[in-house]
Design a protein around this motif. Sequence first.
Motif, PDB file in Angstrom:
ATOM      1  N   TYR A  11       0.835  -1.200   0.000  1.00 43.19           N
ATOM      2  CA  TYR A  11       0.000   0.000   0.000  1.00 43.19           C
ATOM      3  C   TYR A  11       0.871   1.252   0.000  1.00 43.19           C
ATOM      4  N   ASP A  12       0.348   2.305  -0.569  1.00 45.03           N
ATOM      5  CA  ASP A  12       0.954   3.640  -0.453  1.00 45.03           C
ATOM      6  C   ASP A  12       0.250   4.344   0.690  1.00 45.03           C
ATOM      7  N   LEU A  13       1.010   4.788   1.664  1.00 45.33           N
ATOM      8  CA  LEU A  13       0.451   5.565   2.765  1.00 45.33           C
ATOM      9  C   LEU A  13       0.850   7.015   2.567  1.00 45.33           C
ATOM     10  N   TYR A  54      -8.630   8.303   6.261  1.00 45.83           N
ATOM     11  CA  TYR A  54      -8.930   8.178   7.682  1.00 45.83           C
ATOM     12  C   TYR A  54      -8.460   9.415   8.423  1.00 45.83           C
ATOM     13  N   GLY A  55      -9.251   9.904   9.354  1.00 40.85           N
ATOM     14  CA  GLY A  55      -8.808  10.952  10.257  1.00 40.85           C
ATOM     15  C   GLY A  55      -7.972  10.317  11.357  1.00 40.85           C
ATOM     16  N   THR A  56      -6.844  10.895  11.652  1.00 41.34           N
ATOM     17  CA  THR A  56      -5.969  10.335  12.671  1.00 41.34           C
ATOM     18  C   THR A  56      -6.563  10.563  14.048  1.00 41.34           C
ATOM     19  N   VAL A  57      -6.555   9.535  14.860  1.00 43.81           N
ATOM     20  CA  VAL A  57      -7.061   9.615  16.216  1.00 43.81           C
ATOM     21  C   VAL A  57      -5.879   9.767  17.157  1.00 43.81           C
ATOM     22  N   ALA A  69       2.183  15.515  13.583  1.00 38.99           N
ATOM     23  CA  ALA A  69       0.872  15.075  13.104  1.00 38.99           C
ATOM     24  C   ALA A  69       1.029  14.090  11.945  1.00 38.99           C
ATOM     25  N   ILE A  70       1.969  14.336  11.056  1.00 40.32           N
ATOM     26  CA  ILE A  70       2.206  13.441   9.919  1.00 40.32           C
ATOM     27  C   ILE A  70       2.778  12.111  10.403  1.00 40.32           C
ATOM     28  N   TYR A  76      -0.560   5.441  12.314  1.00 42.84           N
ATOM     29  CA  TYR A  76      -1.964   5.052  12.338  1.00 42.84           C
ATOM     30  C   TYR A  76      -2.314   4.261  11.070  1.00 42.84           C
ATOM     31  N   GLY A  77      -1.808   4.718   9.921  1.00 42.82           N
ATOM     32  CA  GLY A  77      -2.029   4.007   8.658  1.00 42.82           C
ATOM     33  C   GLY A  77      -1.415   2.614   8.685  1.00 42.82           C
ATOM     34  N   LYS A  78      -0.219   2.485   9.241  1.00 42.50           N
ATOM     35  CA  LYS A  78       0.419   1.173   9.367  1.00 42.50           C
ATOM     36  C   LYS A  78      -0.419   0.248  10.244  1.00 42.50           C
ATOM     37  N   ASP A  79      -0.941   0.790  11.338  1.00 44.51           N
ATOM     38  CA  ASP A  79      -1.774  -0.001  12.237  1.00 44.51           C
ATOM     39  C   ASP A  79      -3.057  -0.465  11.544  1.00 44.51           C
ATOM     40  N   ILE A  80      -3.618   0.365  10.679  1.00 47.02           N
ATOM     41  CA  ILE A  80      -4.822  -0.006   9.934  1.00 47.02           C
ATOM     42  C   ILE A  80      -4.502  -1.136   8.958  1.00 47.02           C
ATOM     43  N   VAL A  81      -3.398  -1.009   8.220  1.00 46.69           N
ATOM     44  CA  VAL A  81      -3.004  -2.034   7.254  1.00 46.69           C
ATOM     45  C   VAL A  81      -2.743  -3.363   7.957  1.00 46.69           C
TER      46      VAL A  81
END
Length: 90
Positions: A11-13, A54-57, A69-70, A76-81
């Motif tokens: 995936y591209d994050l 996704y909005g970051t929590v 923030a980035i 967060y994106g890695k955790d979702i994947v």
Amino acid sequence: MTIPTIEYRGYDLRAYSHQEFPLHRDPYAKGVRRFSSVGRIDSIHPSNVKPRRYGTVFAETDSANATDAIDLAMQYGKDIVEGKVQAKEL
């Protein structure tokens, strides 16, 4: 403008940050400025699947600058994947 992007497990994050103003979003209001971010997950392989956003929590703290923030959005994106987080799309 450069958009931070990494490849992770097929995936591209990407992450975008923006500054949030206190008190009714007034840029001239006094108070601490904080940053928020949005992560985008795209499949690297061509497909008809739309990219997911996704909005970051932020669990415990707000980001004091755009870089933090980035970084949080990327993690967060890695955790979702990886399936560690069940996030709601924007």
